[in-house]
Design an enzyme around this catalytic site. Sequence first.
Site, PDB file in Angstrom:
ATOM      1  N   LYS A  76     -12.637 -25.397 -29.128  1.00 28.45           N
ATOM      2  CA  LYS A  76     -13.456 -24.737 -30.145  1.00 28.45           C
ATOM      3  C   LYS A  76     -13.014 -25.142 -31.551  1.00 28.45           C
ATOM      4  O   LYS A  76     -13.850 -25.320 -32.448  1.00 28.45           O
ATOM      5  CB  LYS A  76     -13.384 -23.212 -29.984  1.00 28.45           C
ATOM      6  CG  LYS A  76     -14.144 -22.678 -28.781  1.00 28.45           C
ATOM      7  CD  LYS A  76     -15.644 -22.975 -28.861  1.00 28.45           C
ATOM      8  CE  LYS A  76     -16.334 -22.145 -29.931  1.00 28.45           C
ATOM      9  NZ  LYS A  76     -17.815 -22.371 -29.928  1.00 28.45           N
ATOM     10  N   THR A 128     -14.823 -18.751 -32.611  1.00 31.61           N
ATOM     11  CA  THR A 128     -13.922 -17.694 -32.164  1.00 31.61           C
ATOM     12  C   THR A 128     -12.701 -17.577 -33.070  1.00 31.61           C
ATOM     13  O   THR A 128     -12.297 -18.548 -33.726  1.00 31.61           O
ATOM     14  CB  THR A 128     -13.446 -17.993 -30.722  1.00 31.61           C
ATOM     15  OG1 THR A 128     -12.429 -17.070 -30.335  1.00 31.61           O
ATOM     16  CG2 THR A 128     -12.867 -19.404 -30.615  1.00 31.61           C
ATOM     17  N   ASP A 129     -12.084 -16.400 -33.058  1.00 32.53           N
ATOM     18  CA  ASP A 129     -10.831 -16.211 -33.791  1.00 32.53           C
ATOM     19  C   ASP A 129      -9.655 -16.913 -33.113  1.00 32.53           C
ATOM     20  O   ASP A 129      -8.601 -17.108 -33.718  1.00 32.53           O
ATOM     21  CB  ASP A 129     -10.520 -14.731 -33.987  1.00 32.53           C
ATOM     22  CG  ASP A 129     -10.366 -13.950 -32.682  1.00 32.53           C
ATOM     23  OD1 ASP A 129     -10.555 -14.536 -31.601  1.00 32.53           O
ATOM     24  OD2 ASP A 129     -10.065 -12.744 -32.751  1.00 32.53           O
ATOM     25  N   GLU A 130      -9.834 -17.334 -31.868  1.00 26.61           N
ATOM     26  CA  GLU A 130      -8.714 -17.938 -31.132  1.00 26.61           C
ATOM     27  C   GLU A 130      -8.294 -19.284 -31.713  1.00 26.61           C
ATOM     28  O   GLU A 130      -7.196 -19.781 -31.423  1.00 26.61           O
ATOM     29  CB  GLU A 130      -9.055 -18.058 -29.653  1.00 26.61           C
ATOM     30  CG  GLU A 130      -9.267 -16.695 -29.001  1.00 26.61           C
ATOM     31  CD  GLU A 130      -9.305 -16.759 -27.485  1.00 26.61           C
ATOM     32  OE1 GLU A 130      -8.548 -17.556 -26.899  1.00 26.61           O
ATOM     33  OE2 GLU A 130     -10.092 -16.000 -26.893  1.00 26.61           O
ATOM     34  N   SER A 187     -16.070 -20.671 -22.417  1.00 25.00           N
ATOM     35  CA  SER A 187     -15.394 -19.699 -23.276  1.00 25.00           C
ATOM     36  C   SER A 187     -14.277 -18.889 -22.634  1.00 25.00           C
ATOM     37  O   SER A 187     -13.780 -17.964 -23.254  1.00 25.00           O
ATOM     38  CB  SER A 187     -16.435 -18.722 -23.853  1.00 25.00           C
ATOM     39  OG  SER A 187     -17.011 -17.957 -22.813  1.00 25.00           O
ATOM     40  N   ASN A 240     -12.877 -10.578 -30.230  1.00 26.60           N
ATOM     41  CA  ASN A 240     -13.292 -10.344 -28.844  1.00 26.60           C
ATOM     42  C   ASN A 240     -14.550  -9.483 -28.780  1.00 26.60           C
ATOM     43  O   ASN A 240     -14.551  -8.344 -29.262  1.00 26.60           O
ATOM     44  CB  ASN A 240     -12.175  -9.647 -28.064  1.00 26.60           C
ATOM     45  CG  ASN A 240     -11.137 -10.611 -27.557  1.00 26.60           C
ATOM     46  OD1 ASN A 240     -10.788 -11.573 -28.229  1.00 26.60           O
ATOM     47  ND2 ASN A 240     -10.645 -10.366 -26.351  1.00 26.60           N
ATOM     48  N   ASN A 241     -15.594 -10.023 -28.178  1.00 25.06           N
ATOM     49  CA  ASN A 241     -16.836  -9.268 -27.997  1.00 25.06           C
ATOM     50  C   ASN A 241     -16.785  -8.455 -26.709  1.00 25.06           C
ATOM     51  O   ASN A 241     -16.132  -8.842 -25.736  1.00 25.06           O
ATOM     52  CB  ASN A 241     -18.023 -10.220 -27.910  1.00 25.06           C
ATOM     53  CG  ASN A 241     -18.522 -10.702 -29.258  1.00 25.06           C
ATOM     54  OD1 ASN A 241     -19.723 -10.765 -29.513  1.00 25.06           O
ATOM     55  ND2 ASN A 241     -17.601 -11.071 -30.143  1.00 25.06           N
ATOM     56  N   TYR A 252      -9.067 -24.010 -24.257  1.00 28.37           N
ATOM     57  CA  TYR A 252     -10.308 -23.423 -24.774  1.00 28.37           C
ATOM     58  C   TYR A 252     -10.304 -23.381 -26.294  1.00 28.37           C
ATOM     59  O   TYR A 252     -11.217 -23.888 -26.957  1.00 28.37           O
ATOM     60  CB  TYR A 252     -10.507 -22.018 -24.210  1.00 28.37           C
ATOM     61  CG  TYR A 252     -11.466 -21.188 -25.036  1.00 28.37           C
ATOM     62  CD1 TYR A 252     -12.786 -21.600 -25.211  1.00 28.37           C
ATOM     63  CD2 TYR A 252     -11.062 -20.015 -25.672  1.00 28.37           C
ATOM     64  CE1 TYR A 252     -13.680 -20.872 -25.990  1.00 28.37           C
ATOM     65  CE2 TYR A 252     -11.939 -19.276 -26.441  1.00 28.37           C
ATOM     66  CZ  TYR A 252     -13.244 -19.700 -26.597  1.00 28.37           C
ATOM     67  OH  TYR A 252     -14.106 -18.988 -27.372  1.00 28.37           O
ATOM     68  N   ASP A 291       1.842 -12.791 -16.247  1.00 26.11           N
ATOM     69  CA  ASP A 291       1.100 -13.193 -17.443  1.00 26.11           C
ATOM     70  C   ASP A 291       0.616 -14.629 -17.307  1.00 26.11           C
ATOM     71  O   ASP A 291       1.195 -15.441 -16.586  1.00 26.11           O
ATOM     72  CB  ASP A 291       1.993 -13.062 -18.672  1.00 26.11           C
ATOM     73  CG  ASP A 291       1.215 -12.751 -19.936  1.00 26.11           C
ATOM     74  OD1 ASP A 291      -0.037 -12.810 -19.883  1.00 26.11           O
ATOM     75  OD2 ASP A 291       1.842 -12.447 -20.969  1.00 26.11           O
ATOM     76  N   ASP A 338     -28.874 -29.211 -21.296  1.00 32.53           N
ATOM     77  CA  ASP A 338     -27.512 -29.323 -21.802  1.00 32.53           C
ATOM     78  C   ASP A 338     -27.542 -29.759 -23.264  1.00 32.53           C
ATOM     79  O   ASP A 338     -28.293 -30.680 -23.631  1.00 32.53           O
ATOM     80  CB  ASP A 338     -26.791 -30.381 -20.945  1.00 32.53           C
ATOM     81  CG  ASP A 338     -25.299 -30.474 -21.217  1.00 32.53           C
ATOM     82  OD1 ASP A 338     -24.832 -29.972 -22.259  1.00 32.53           O
ATOM     83  OD2 ASP A 338     -24.596 -31.071 -20.376  1.00 32.53           O
ATOM     84  N   ASN A 345      -4.402  -4.437 -24.759  1.00 35.36           N
ATOM     85  CA  ASN A 345      -5.237  -4.508 -23.566  1.00 35.36           C
ATOM     86  C   ASN A 345      -5.042  -3.304 -22.650  1.00 35.36           C
ATOM     87  O   ASN A 345      -6.007  -2.793 -22.070  1.00 35.36           O
ATOM     88  CB  ASN A 345      -4.934  -5.793 -22.787  1.00 35.36           C
ATOM     89  CG  ASN A 345      -5.494  -7.033 -23.458  1.00 35.36           C
ATOM     90  OD1 ASN A 345      -6.307  -6.941 -24.379  1.00 35.36           O
ATOM     91  ND2 ASN A 345      -5.053  -8.190 -23.015  1.00 35.36           N
TER      92      ASN A 345
END
Length: 356
Positions: free
Chosen positions: A163, A133-135, A84, A188-189, A159, A290, A58, A258
């Site tokens: 980050k 991340t872009d989030e 993630s 998004n990957n 999340y 949603d 860890d 999406n």
Amino acid sequence: MTILVTGGAGFIGANFVLDWFSQSGETIVNLDKLTYAGNLRSLASLEGNPQHVFVHGDIGDGPLVQRLLAEHRPRAVLNFAAESHVDRSIHGPQAFVETNVVGTFQLLEAVRGYWQGLDEAERSAFRFLHVSTDEVYGSLKAGEPAFTETHQYQPNSPYSASKAASDHLVRSYHHTYGLPVLTTNCSNNYGPLHFPEKLIPLMIVNALAGKPLPVYGDGQQIRDWLYVKDHCSAIRRVLEAGQVGEVYNVGGWNEMPNLDIVHRVCALLDELRPRADGQSYASQISFVADRPGHDRRYAIDARKLERELGWKPAETFETGIRKTVTWYLANQDWVKGVMDGSYRDWVAQQYGAGKV
């Protein structure tokens, strides 16, 4: 020469490790906690390779990280380790705070102590690269410019908030202690080795199993899609030439709703593995309620990375999604290996009710 990679058995981390060995003979010490999304089968091709040193552990275990740093003396640490999945963070945010915030802090502390003990030349050459991340930037409205590296942080989920906190910690260790850090914020990957809870692999797996293809809300949430191997090449380039203390956004220049993604996947499966009854896999699409606080649009402006470091994605969405679907069709044993009871319980909990 050695680098330490954390989270190297996860989706992006495993792809990075495999790509690294396809282009370099430099040793990787791979530290991974092997939570539900960490999969050593993804690294099966490296079995017996003495240049790949896997350690089950860890990032929050300070003494372990300190020992690995002292023993292997890496020239760089690349931090992929993270919880993630937004949906999981809504149902259980504590694990995200523990790994993404506290874990990153413990990792930074261990790395700071190691780095400060290096000689001047080694200290100057050392890098800590944090993968984010872009989030963290929040949500964009239709027509708004894409996220740049100076966009205000406005995280909207546990999340993305965790980050964002980790990004701020990394930045602070550079400005306070001088630690030579680099941060990448990716869109998004998608691609091979993706745990089948995220949109694209879930659609492929469910389609082949004859199950509903669950789409949140109206399916018009827009994301910028980045093929994972392009992301890996961007990280290598930032590690090689990025300016210390800088942030680099990594995107695929592929904004798409999406629902369009789901239809693209269905069309490819119709072509490559048609249903026995001749119907399209699109007939399995099912709209579900949603999720809370669902961000409407993300988009990455990756011009800084192209302008300063000469990187741009090699794949279009059309080429990348075909490679992805083809990989999943050819690797059903890998898929079956991750489809255990706890994963099936999670999908049932998340998508089993609330159809609209």
